[in-house]
Design a protein around this motif. Structure first.
Motif, short mmCIF file in Angstrom:
data_model
loop_
_atom_site.label_atom_id
_atom_site.label_comp_id
_atom_site.label_asym_id
_atom_site.label_seq_id
_atom_site.Cartn_x
_atom_site.Cartn_y
_atom_site.Cartn_z
N VAL A 164 1.02 -1.00 0.18
CA VAL A 164 0.21 0.03 0.34
C VAL A 164 1.32 1.39 -0.01
N LEU A 165 1.70 0.79 0.77
CA LEU A 165 2.78 2.62 1.24
C LEU A 165 3.49 1.85 1.07
N LEU A 166 4.92 3.02 0.66
CA LEU A 166 6.69 2.35 0.97
C LEU A 166 7.36 3.79 1.17
N LEU A 167 7.89 3.92 3.14
CA LEU A 167 8.66 5.35 2.59
C LEU A 167 10.43 5.03 3.46
N TRP A 168 11.40 5.95 2.58
CA TRP A 168 12.34 5.09 2.43
C TRP A 168 13.03 6.45 3.00
N ARG A 169 13.44 5.83 4.60
CA ARG A 169 13.87 6.69 5.80
C ARG A 169 15.32 7.19 5.63
N PHE A 170 16.37 8.12 5.77
CA PHE A 170 17.61 8.49 5.95
C PHE A 170 17.76 8.98 7.24
N ALA B 114 14.39 17.40 0.13
CA ALA B 114 15.78 17.58 1.51
C ALA B 114 17.01 17.85 0.79
N GLU B 115 17.32 19.33 0.74
CA GLU B 115 18.36 20.11 0.20
C GLU B 115 19.17 18.81 0.43
N ILE B 116 19.91 17.82 1.05
CA ILE B 116 20.63 16.93 1.18
C ILE B 116 20.80 16.36 0.09
N PHE B 117 19.78 16.04 -0.23
CA PHE B 117 19.64 15.10 -1.27
C PHE B 117 19.30 16.14 -2.77
N LYS B 118 19.15 16.95 -2.56
CA LYS B 118 19.16 17.66 -4.21
C LYS B 118 19.26 17.18 -4.96
N ASP B 119 18.22 17.00 -6.16
CA ASP B 119 17.92 15.68 -7.54
C ASP B 119 19.63 14.72 -7.41
N ARG B 120 19.05 13.95 -6.54
CA ARG B 120 19.90 12.71 -6.58
C ARG B 120 19.37 11.75 -6.40
N LEU B 121 17.99 11.82 -6.51
CA LEU B 121 17.24 10.32 -5.70
C LEU B 121 16.76 9.91 -7.10
N GLN B 122 16.49 9.21 -6.93
CA GLN B 122 15.82 8.25 -8.09
C GLN B 122 15.27 6.70 -7.59
N LEU B 123 13.44 6.75 -7.79
CA LEU B 123 12.92 6.29 -7.15
C LEU B 123 11.66 5.46 -7.97
N ASP B 124 12.15 4.00 -8.32
CA ASP B 124 10.89 3.51 -8.86
C ASP B 124 10.43 2.93 -8.37
N GLN B 125 9.14 1.82 -9.37
CA GLN B 125 8.29 1.23 -8.72
C GLN B 125 8.37 0.15 -8.20
N GLU C 138 2.21 6.32 -7.53
CA GLU C 138 2.77 7.64 -6.87
C GLU C 138 3.96 7.44 -6.18
N ILE C 139 4.83 8.30 -6.73
CA ILE C 139 5.75 8.53 -6.33
C ILE C 139 6.39 10.27 -6.59
N LEU C 140 6.96 9.53 -4.95
CA LEU C 140 6.78 11.32 -4.42
C LEU C 140 8.19 11.46 -4.02
N TYR C 141 8.88 12.60 -3.59
CA TYR C 141 10.51 13.15 -3.17
C TYR C 141 10.05 14.15 -2.31
N LYS D 241 17.56 9.85 12.92
CA LYS D 241 15.87 10.59 12.99
C LYS D 241 15.14 9.48 12.07
N GLY D 242 15.63 9.28 11.24
CA GLY D 242 14.43 8.31 10.27
C GLY D 242 13.71 9.54 9.31
N SER D 243 14.51 10.97 8.48
CA SER D 243 13.57 11.56 7.83
C SER D 243 13.03 10.48 6.35
N THR D 244 11.37 10.72 6.42
CA THR D 244 11.54 10.20 4.92
C THR D 244 12.20 11.42 3.98
N VAL D 245 12.62 10.67 2.89
CA VAL D 245 13.00 11.33 1.77
C VAL D 245 12.35 10.70 0.75
N ALA D 246 11.80 9.68 0.37
CA ALA D 246 10.98 9.30 -0.94
C ALA D 246 9.97 8.16 -0.99
N GLN D 247 8.78 8.28 -1.49
CA GLN D 247 7.57 7.95 -0.86
C GLN D 247 6.67 6.96 -2.42
#
Length: 254
Positions: A67-73, A93-104, A87-90, A76-82
């Protein structure tokens, strides 16, 4: 007879304890299954060089009804992508600016890594019957020397300055300069972070004679000496590509 009776009593006592322990474990296991909660026993470890990409694959092929997948970093476990349904959402997070790519498939790729991306990554997968947690530990090391791609020969007279240029930039590059056959780190420029660092103190031959162009990342050597002759290697890492350039510099005496 008394001794035999005592041993039998002790045996029955401990047998009862073991049965209670087994029953307790079964109950705990049952509750975990009913709650649908599972944590990976061991973290998968990933190690990459600064500037390279790394992919974290939680392998969701055996999990049905996600149903839902959360990626945390981080700790503190801050969510960075889901992934929420289709729907894929980012997160912003400034530390990962334009660096993350999440697929289905659930795989998360971090491009153009920096040492600051070292840490704990956790995938939280909510499915029809519960939640699963899968952890990855990523370590990003400073890039070692690499001999590759284009080469250029440069000859000059002792005392003259020389500028070693880099190819076209996009604005998020990490530029690492190394010298000699052993690839000694002499300079690093992070255009995205707008930070530069010289390592001329580690090699007395370059003390106070190295400069970095803050706009282009080009390396400038002033008041050259014959001891500056040798191989200069630059690695230019960005979200789009990674390039290598070698310069063979020869400084002749007057």
């Amino acid at each position: 007879m008394i001794i035999t009776l005592s041993i039998e009593i002790i045996h029955r006592y401990f047998s009862g304890i073991f049965k209670i322990m087994k029953s307790t474990l079964k109950i705990i296991r049952f509750l975990l299954i009913m709650c649908g909660v599972f944590c990976a026993e061991t973290d998968e470890v990933k190690s990459v060089m600064e500037g390279d990409s790394v992919t974290l694959n939680p392998d969701l092929t055996q999990i049905k009804g996600i149903v839902l997948l959360l990626w945390r970093f981080g700790d503190k476990g801050s969510t960075v992508a889901q992934i929420d349904g289709d729907e894929i959402l980012y997160e912003d997070a400034e530390i990962f600016k334009d660096r993350l790519q999440l697929d289905q498939s659930g795989s998360l790729t971090i491009k153009n890594t920096r040492t600051k991306h070292t840490g704990l990554y956790e995938a939280e997968i909510s499915h029809n019957t519960g939640t699963i947690y899968i952890k990855f530990r990523v370590t990003v090391y400073e890039s070692p020397s690499v001999i590759d791609a284009g080469e250029a020969d440069m000859k000059l007279t002792e005392g003259d300055p020389v500028a070693l240029h880099v190819p076209q930039l996009y604005g998020d590059e990490l530029i690492v300069w190394r010298f000699g056959d052993k690839g000694k780190l002499i300079a690093k420029h992070d255009i995205e972070a707008k930070s530069s660092q010289l390592y001329d103190g580690t090699d007395e031959r370059f003390r106070n004679r190295l400069k970095l162009d803050n706009q282009t990342g080009s390396l400038i050597i002033t008041n050259t000496r014959t001891t500056d002759s040798g191989l200069y290697q630059v690695k230019i890492s960005s979200n789009k590509q990674t390039l290598y350039q070698n310069y063979f510099v020869t400084v002749r005496g007057e």
